[in-house]
Design an enzyme around this catalytic site. Structure first.
Site, PDB file in Angstrom:
ATOM      1  CD  GLU A   1       0.150  -4.932   9.161  1.00  0.00           C
ATOM      2  OE1 GLU A   1       0.954  -4.449   8.769  1.00  0.00           O
ATOM      3  OE2 GLU A   1       0.083  -6.181   8.926  1.00  0.00           O
TER       4      GLU A   1
ATOM      5  N   PRO B   1       6.381   6.357  -1.106  1.00  0.00           N
ATOM      6  CG  PRO B   1       8.056   6.861  -2.619  1.00  0.00           C
ATOM      7  CD  PRO B   1       6.492   6.199  -2.705  1.00  0.00           C
TER       8      PRO B   1
ATOM      9  CG  LEU C   1      -1.963  -0.817   1.261  1.00  0.00           C
ATOM     10  CD1 LEU C   1      -1.507  -2.316   1.947  1.00  0.00           C
ATOM     11  CD2 LEU C   1      -2.957  -0.304   2.240  1.00  0.00           C
TER      12      LEU C   1
HETATM   13  C1  LIG Z   1      10.146  -2.071   8.411  1.00  0.00           C
HETATM   14  C2  LIG Z   1       9.061  -1.551   7.610  1.00  0.00           C
HETATM   15  C3  LIG Z   1       8.117  -2.576   6.881  1.00  0.00           C
HETATM   16  C4  LIG Z   1       6.808  -2.392   6.231  1.00  0.00           C
HETATM   17  N1  LIG Z   1       6.298  -3.027   5.476  1.00  0.00           N
HETATM   18  C5  LIG Z   1       5.217  -2.688   4.827  1.00  0.00           C
HETATM   19  C6  LIG Z   1       4.608  -3.434   3.893  1.00  0.00           C
HETATM   20  O1  LIG Z   1       4.804  -4.555   3.551  1.00  0.00           O
HETATM   21  N2  LIG Z   1       3.466  -3.041   3.043  1.00  0.00           N
HETATM   22  C7  LIG Z   1       3.257  -1.843   3.201  1.00  0.00           C
HETATM   23  O2  LIG Z   1       2.243  -1.352   2.405  1.00  0.00           O
HETATM   24  N3  LIG Z   1       3.660  -0.810   4.083  1.00  0.00           N
HETATM   25  C8  LIG Z   1       4.677  -1.175   4.681  1.00  0.00           C
HETATM   26  N4  LIG Z   1       5.299  -0.240   5.650  1.00  0.00           N
HETATM   27  C9  LIG Z   1       4.969   1.075   5.737  1.00  0.00           C
HETATM   28  C10 LIG Z   1       3.970   1.209   6.920  1.00  0.00           C
HETATM   29  O3  LIG Z   1       2.812   0.559   7.034  1.00  0.00           O
HETATM   30  C11 LIG Z   1       3.948   2.902   7.087  1.00  0.00           C
HETATM   31  O4  LIG Z   1       5.339   3.065   7.515  1.00  0.00           O
HETATM   32  C12 LIG Z   1       2.980   3.390   8.202  1.00  0.00           C
HETATM   33  O5  LIG Z   1       1.655   2.977   7.825  1.00  0.00           O
HETATM   34  C13 LIG Z   1       3.017   4.699   8.502  1.00  0.00           C
HETATM   35  O6  LIG Z   1       3.276   5.488   7.573  1.00  0.00           O
HETATM   36  P1  LIG Z   1       4.540   6.556   7.129  1.00  0.00           P
HETATM   37  O7  LIG Z   1       5.779   5.951   7.446  1.00  0.00           O
HETATM   38  O8  LIG Z   1       4.003   7.206   5.864  1.00  0.00           O
HETATM   39  O9  LIG Z   1       4.102   7.651   8.345  1.00  0.00           O
HETATM   40  P2  LIG Z   1       3.139   9.128   8.202  1.00  0.00           P
HETATM   41  O10 LIG Z   1       1.831   8.574   7.777  1.00  0.00           O
HETATM   42  O11 LIG Z   1       3.601  10.075   7.287  1.00  0.00           O
HETATM   43  O12 LIG Z   1       3.103   9.522   9.457  1.00  0.00           O
HETATM   44  C14 LIG Z   1       4.212  10.308  10.452  1.00  0.00           C
HETATM   45  C15 LIG Z   1       3.805  10.421  11.602  1.00  0.00           C
HETATM   46  O13 LIG Z   1       2.540  11.093  11.805  1.00  0.00           O
HETATM   47  C16 LIG Z   1       1.679  10.574  12.615  1.00  0.00           C
HETATM   48  N5  LIG Z   1       0.183  10.712  11.915  1.00  0.00           N
HETATM   49  C17 LIG Z   1      -0.080  10.564  10.611  1.00  0.00           C
HETATM   50  N6  LIG Z   1      -1.481  11.039  10.399  1.00  0.00           N
HETATM   51  C18 LIG Z   1      -1.721  11.357  11.628  1.00  0.00           C
HETATM   52  C19 LIG Z   1      -3.036  11.774  11.938  1.00  0.00           C
HETATM   53  N7  LIG Z   1      -4.293  12.104  11.095  1.00  0.00           N
HETATM   54  N8  LIG Z   1      -3.307  12.325  13.292  1.00  0.00           N
HETATM   55  C20 LIG Z   1      -2.204  11.994  14.025  1.00  0.00           C
HETATM   56  N9  LIG Z   1      -0.871  11.409  13.764  1.00  0.00           N
HETATM   57  C21 LIG Z   1      -0.987  11.197  12.531  1.00  0.00           C
HETATM   58  C22 LIG Z   1       1.959   9.198  12.605  1.00  0.00           C
HETATM   59  O14 LIG Z   1       1.272   8.218  13.456  1.00  0.00           O
HETATM   60  C23 LIG Z   1       3.327   8.936  12.494  1.00  0.00           C
HETATM   61  O15 LIG Z   1       3.803   9.238  13.929  1.00  0.00           O
HETATM   62  C24 LIG Z   1       6.351  -0.852   6.541  1.00  0.00           C
HETATM   63  C25 LIG Z   1       7.047   0.144   7.134  1.00  0.00           C
HETATM   64  C26 LIG Z   1       8.188  -0.312   7.912  1.00  0.00           C
HETATM   65  C27 LIG Z   1       9.049   0.529   8.581  1.00  0.00           C
END
Ligand SMILES: Cc1cc2nc3c(=O)[nH]c(=O)nc-3n(C[C@H](O)[C@H](O)[C@H](O)COP(=O)(O)OP(=O)(O)OC[C@H]3O[C@@H](n4cnc5c(N)ncnc54)[C@H](O)[C@@H]3O)c2cc1C
Length: 397
Positions: free
Chosen positions: A377, A132, A129
């Site tokens: 998740e 970047p 899902l």
């Molecule tokens: C090692 C690893 C493996 C992963 N594996 C997968 C995978 O297999 N498939 C896949 O699709 N994804 C995967 N992910 C991605 C993961 O699901 C995302 O990193 C996660 O959903 C958070 O998204 P982001 O990193 O873009 O953070 P952002 O969405 O940019 O959030 C940044 C910060 O802002 C906070 N935030 C965001 N929106 C709000 C809001 N409305 N109110 C309050 N706080 C908010 C978040 O909680 C976080 O603290 C993986 C990530 C990692 C690190």
């Protein structure tokens, strides 16, 4: 030293299978995890043994070659694997989500084509899902699939795909109608087939794995789609699946939350085990540190967290198995168990004093691994948003 609380009501089948997995973890995973972690090396021999044990087909129906077990039993297995090393459960977990998507939403042809090979682990699944610029706000993804002569063409960049390189099937969420309002109505999930281990296939490039703080061994990669061709057969659910991708993925993520919660229980449990052992061995001021009340209290809090996290996880899993609505419970289990894992890892590290900071000790790895559970998740903040919103919906005045 396993401290098995909260499981008095395991069935005989659950006892047998979790005991088998625990022995496997004690013999094959715990003695080798540090070496794989330090070299950031994929644990191929362990994964091969997991195939032989049938661990890739736990929830896949028997008619498709799996064990046909329920989510509750699966969660118990994930806890055991994560007690050994969460990277091992990571190899299984995205595969589990992929197979769930197929079982719940796939056409009969898709089930027959993919599930038997997934059950044996011959092909492994990943899901994608994140991008970047988008993680939490899934409806904001930018990747697209455009209908072309004979099928569809996928373009865009995906990020953080666990098992991105070694998987043979990736369940990819893209926009098929970027102008849809609300956006979720224009999103579709495609089953992208690729050669496991190949980083260049027509229309798809997989850059070198992302270097991470922990959760090593299992690769997380980008996927760069540039005119990747698929047919209608690759739409999850067939032609009727167009526009259904967001709903399908959110359903799978609810299950994924129970899965991550179980991983949290395993990490919290192992941290407790290490703390119990070390605190009885290490002496300061003439007695084992476990006898200092400040440390005894830490152990008490750690044990309580494990028990509570496990009970929440089991409750959410059992509700889901019973077909009951469990969105709040899955969110609570994920939130609590992942925070419990991080807190127990930190407390165990503190109890180990300076040695906890040394790569000679297992807790150093666990301390780096645990924070992943706060992110994948849905972050803790996102869980709180979901739980709060659903509580208000259920208790509207
Ligand atoms: C090692 C690893 C493996 C992963 N594996 C997968 C995978 O297999 N498939 C896949 O699709 N994804 C995967 N992910 C991605 C993961 O699901 C995302 O990193 C996660 O959903 C958070 O998204 P982001 O990193 O873009 O953070 P952002 O969405 O940019 O959030 C940044 C910060 O802002 C906070 N935030 C965001 N929106 C709000 C809001 N409305 N109110 C309050 N706080 C908010 C978040 O909680 C976080 O603290 C993986 C990530 C990692 C690190």
């Amino acid at each position: 030293m396993a401290v098995d609380v909260g499981y008095q009501d395991k069935t005989d089948e659950q006892k047998a299978i979790t005991e088998m997995v625990r022995q496997f973890v004690d013999k094959e995973i715990l003695p080798t995890a540090e070496e794989y972690d330090h070299e950031d090396k994929f644990p191929e021999p362990i994964v091969e043994q997991m195939k032989e044990l049938g661990l890739f087909g736990v929830t896949i129906p028997e008619e498709h070659g799996g064990m046909g077990l329920d989510l509750t039993t699966y969660a118990m297995i994930v806890e055991e694997l994560s007690r050994g090393w969460i990277s091992i459960s990571g190899v299984v977990n995205t595969h589990f989500i992929g197979s769930y998507l197929l079982m719940k939403f796939g056409t009969d042809e898709q089930k027959e084509k993919y599930l038997p090979k997934m059950a044996t682990g011959e092909i492994r699944g990943a899901f994608s899902l994140s991008e970047p610029e988008v993680g939490s706000d899934v409806q904001g993804i930018k990747s697209t699939a455009k209908e072309v002569d004979g099928g569809w063409e996928i373009n865009g960049q995906k990020m953080w795909v666990t098992n991105g390189l070694r998987s043979g099937l990736v369940f990819v969420l893209v926009k098929t109608d970027p102008k849809a309002d609300p956006p979720y109505k224009g999103m579709t999930c495609f089953i992208c087939e690729k050669e496991p281990g190949e980083s260049e296939v027509p229309g798809l490039t997989i850059p070198p794995k992302i270097k991470k703080m922990g959760y090593k061994g299992v690769e997380s990669t980008e996927l760069v789609f540039d005119g990747f061709k698929v047919t209608d057969d690759h739409i999850l659910g067939g032609r009727d699946g167009v526009g259904e991708g967001f709903r399908q993925m959110m359903d799978a993520l609810e299950l994924g939350r129970v899965n991550v919660a179980a991983r949290g229980v395993g990490v919290a449990q192992r941290s407790l085990e290490l703390a119990l052992r070390y605190s009885q061995q290490r002496k300061t001021f003439g007695k084992p540190i476990a006898q200092h009340q400040a440390i005894t209290f830490k152990l008490a809090e750690m044990g309580t967290r494990v028990e509570a996290a496990r009970l929440l996880t089991m409750k959410a899993a059992r509700m889901k198995d019973a077909g009951e609505r469990s969105d709040i419970e899955a969110g609570m289990a994920k939130l609590f168990a992942s925070e419990a894992a991080k807190e127990n890892a930190e407390e165990a590290l503190r109890i180990h004093g300076g040695y906890g900071y040394s790569k000679e000790y297992e807790i150093e790895r666990i301390y780096r691994d645990a924070p992943l559970l706060l992110i994948g998740e849905g972050t803790s903040e996102i869980q709180k948003m979901v739980i709060g919103k659903k509580l208000l919906e259920r208790h509207k005045i």
